[in-house]
Design an enzyme around this catalytic site. Structure first.
Site, mmCIF file in Angstrom:
data_model
loop_
_atom_site.group_PDB
_atom_site.id
_atom_site.type_symbol
_atom_site.label_atom_id
_atom_site.label_comp_id
_atom_site.label_asym_id
_atom_site.label_seq_id
_atom_site.Cartn_x
_atom_site.Cartn_y
_atom_site.Cartn_z
ATOM 1 N N THR A 140 0.813 -1.212 0.000
ATOM 2 C CA THR A 140 0.000 0.000 0.000
ATOM 3 C C THR A 140 0.853 1.271 0.000
ATOM 4 O O THR A 140 2.006 1.268 0.415
ATOM 5 C CB THR A 140 -0.963 -0.004 1.222
ATOM 6 O OG1 THR A 140 -1.689 -1.226 1.219
ATOM 7 C CG2 THR A 140 -1.918 1.140 1.218
ATOM 8 N N SER A 186 -8.293 -1.986 5.405
ATOM 9 C CA SER A 186 -7.916 -1.219 6.593
ATOM 10 C C SER A 186 -7.514 0.213 6.232
ATOM 11 O O SER A 186 -7.118 0.986 7.106
ATOM 12 C CB SER A 186 -6.723 -1.879 7.289
ATOM 13 O OG SER A 186 -7.098 -3.113 7.813
ATOM 14 N N GLY A 212 0.556 0.024 5.490
ATOM 15 C CA GLY A 212 0.967 -0.862 6.580
ATOM 16 C C GLY A 212 -0.119 -1.839 6.987
ATOM 17 O O GLY A 212 -0.158 -2.282 8.135
ATOM 18 N N GLY A 213 -1.035 -2.151 6.050
ATOM 19 C CA GLY A 213 -2.045 -3.161 6.327
ATOM 20 C C GLY A 213 -2.888 -2.804 7.537
ATOM 21 O O GLY A 213 -3.366 -1.678 7.680
HETATM 22 N N1 GLY Z 1 -4.652 -4.242 1.300
HETATM 23 C C1 GLY Z 1 -4.612 -3.560 2.519
HETATM 24 C C2 GLY Z 1 -5.914 -2.950 2.871
HETATM 25 O O1 GLY Z 1 -6.697 -2.662 1.995
HETATM 26 O O2 GLY Z 1 -6.188 -2.744 4.012
#
Ligand code: GLY
Length: 570
Positions: free
Chosen positions: A374, A446, A469-470
């Protein structure tokens, strides 16, 4: 990145753009002509050029995002999706260009006959890919709010793909870390492992397929990518490696304008992304609970403040278990953000004792891994319009499958679905039935692009922020925001301060090395909290408009981020 290297990058960009000064270290750089904060100097430069040419914050955000798709292929993308929160002429809107599950996706596509998850299928290769939303989303953002001609906004990215850009050590290392997976896909290896090795630092990388796709995109808009030769190239490579993505999936994709999640906290108005981004609800719930808990009045670095923050995050992430695509979510924002809901959750938090996460919603707990997924960018223009835009292909280089004839990586966003409900995904996030795979459904995210503002006697103040950072994105965005709105930090200090992370499951508090004083940690351990020290947490990018109309760009010292402003003060 060391401050020395950041200073060198600053010096380089100052040579390239004499009017530009980078925010290489605290304090944030301040000026009056607009500001950009992104994770790559070329992308920031593209955004600034667009501002210099008379573009607004949206033009600059789109140019920055498209340039990231060229020079920062590990996260920037045309093959992924994202979210944008826009404040234009004082009005807030949000655009959802999240990927969706392909038409042929099924709820058990990642489970073997024994009901166990099939190793890697939701993370590597074409089965991991959702239908890309970025080509439609970035164009739609510009269509509604852009000022400059579309082709002019695309041009910085196209020209870099065509003429090439220099491979820096970050890109080199990122590719090296994926060498084995890249070599499984000849299409990826042909471009990203020239001569069988990652391109060397300092070499020039040209991406002719991407340049051609961007040329078509500049001329015709998203149909140049979602239909015709580029879409067929996506289907071809997907089919070749056992995927289900089709050109029809790409043609059917629609971005969605959505009402933002709106709330007030600590005297500020806040607007963030609604579902399928969970970040806005997590921020709203967390800030609502912290205000009720009298958090601001507690000693800033004391154990009680930390304890309350951890408990609030535990609660907000437990509630995330019920979230999913807006059409199928098991909870609506008001179920969590209403006074009654906040009051009920407030009563469950114990002042001096950690709760067990398993008691909030019983399910399995396993430890997750850090991912460098991301990327986030924030822009503000001279008129005070702001954009917070987060975009992703999920993991580093997404599915690692590169599409020849298109010039971009396919995402591995399908792993953000509950591929196996109740089991952790690559971020260790445990998710529920509301986020099960279903054709056309958007996977829960997230990501937390957010804009906050308040009126002061001197004028309006505003900040746009978000991060990568997920699962750590909402918790870290929250803490930077708290530093600004509750504690009055200057922008750069707000980004610099050490942070913590708790996501309900696994039931552990992740802390950066300097987050807690030993006596604070000891007090928290006595309350029942467990800790893990990590150097890997989310990275936040932010810009701010000051009450006097000047703007600032702040950068996260944890990453190669580059904030910049136009017309800095003398
Ligand atoms: N791929 C990470 C998110 O969308 O939270």
């Amino acid at each position: 990145m060391s401050y020395r290297i950041r200073s060198l990058m600053t010096a380089l960009l100052m040579v390239l753009l004499p009017q530009v000064v980078l925010a290489a270290s605290a304090p944030a750089v301040r000026g009056s002509g607009g500001a950009i904060s992104s994770e790559h100097p070329e992308a920031t430069r593209a955004g600034l050029e667009i501002l210099q040419k008379g573009g607004n914050a949206v033009d600059a955000a789109v140019a920055t995002a498209l340039t990231l798709a060229v020079v920062y292929p590990e996260a920037g993308n045309l093959g992924g999706g994202g979210f944008a929160v826009v404040r234009m002429d004082g009005k807030i809107t949000t655009l959802d260009f999240r990927e969706v599950a392909p038409a042929r996706a099924t709820s058990d596509m990642y489970l073997g006959e024994d009901g166990e998850p099939i190793s890697e299928a939701s993370r590597v290769g074409p089965l991991a890919a959702g239908v890309p939303g970025s080509p439609t989303g970035l164009w739609e953002l510009h269509r509604k709010h852009g000022r400059l001609p579309w082709a002019q906004v695309v041009e910085p990215a196209r020209s870099l793909a065509d003429g090439g850009f220099i491979v820096d050590k970050h890109l080199h290392r990122a590719i090296a870390s994926k060498e084995e997976i890249f070599s499984r896909f000849p299409e990826t290896a042909a471009v990203w492992l020239p001569g069988g090795k990652p391109p060397s630092v300092g070499s020039r990388m040209k991406l002719p397929d991407l340049a051609a796709a961007l040329r078509g995109y500049a001329e015709k808009g998203p149909t140049a990518i979602t239909t015709g030769a580029v879409a067929e190239a996506v289907e071809r490579v997907s089919r070749r490696h056992g995927g289900i993505l089709t050109a029809d999936d790409l043609a059917a994709y629609k971005a969605a304008w959505r009402e933002p999640i709106r709330f007030q906290a600590f005297g500020w108005e806040i607007a963030s992304m609604p579902l399928p981004a969970s970040g806005g609800i997590i921020l709203g719930e967390s800030l609502g609970l912290l205000e009720r808990l009298g958090w601001q009045a507690q000693e800033r670095y004391g154990a009680r403040r930390r304890h309350l923050l951890i408990e609030v995050l535990r609660q907000s992430f437990a509630d995330r278990f019920l979230m999913g695509d807006p059409t199928t979510t098991a909870v609506q924002p008001q179920d969590l953000l209403s006074d009654e809901a906040l009051e009920e959750r407030f009563k469950r938090i114990r002042p001096g004792q950690a709760r067990s996460s398993e008691d909030l919603y019983p399910t399995a707990a396993l430890v997750g891994v850090e991912s460098h997924d991301t990327t986030h960018l924030s822009t503000v223009d001279a008129e005070g319009n702001l954009v917070a835009l987060t975009t992703t292909i999920n993991g580093l280089f997404g599915s690692c499958l590169y599409v020849p004839g298109a010039g971009f990586f396919l995402n591995n966003e399908m792993d953000d679905f509950a591929a196996a409900p109740g089991r952790p995904n690559m971020f260790g996030l445990v998710q529920g039935e509301a986020n099960k795979v279903r054709p056309g459904r958007r996977m829960l995210s997230s990501m937390s692009p957010t804009i906050a503002w308040r009126s002061t006697a001197e004028g309006e103040e505003a900040v746009a922020l978000g991060g990568r950072g997920g699962s750590r994105i909402p918790t870290n965005t929250l803490q930077v925001l708290l530093n600004i709105i509750a504690d009055g930090d200057p922008l750069q200090s707000a980004l610099d301060r050490p942070r913590l992370h708790h996501q309900w499951l696994p039931d552990i508090v992740q802390v950066e090395p300097d987050t807690l004083a030993p006596e604070t940690r000891a007090a928290l351990e006595t309350m029942g909290h467990g800790f893990e020290v990590t150097s890997g947490t989310a990275k936040i990018e932010a810009v701010r408009r000051l009450p006097d109309g000047r703007v600032e760009a702040g950068t996260d010292p944890r990453v190669r981020a580059t904030g910049a402003v136009l017309q800095p003060e003398l």
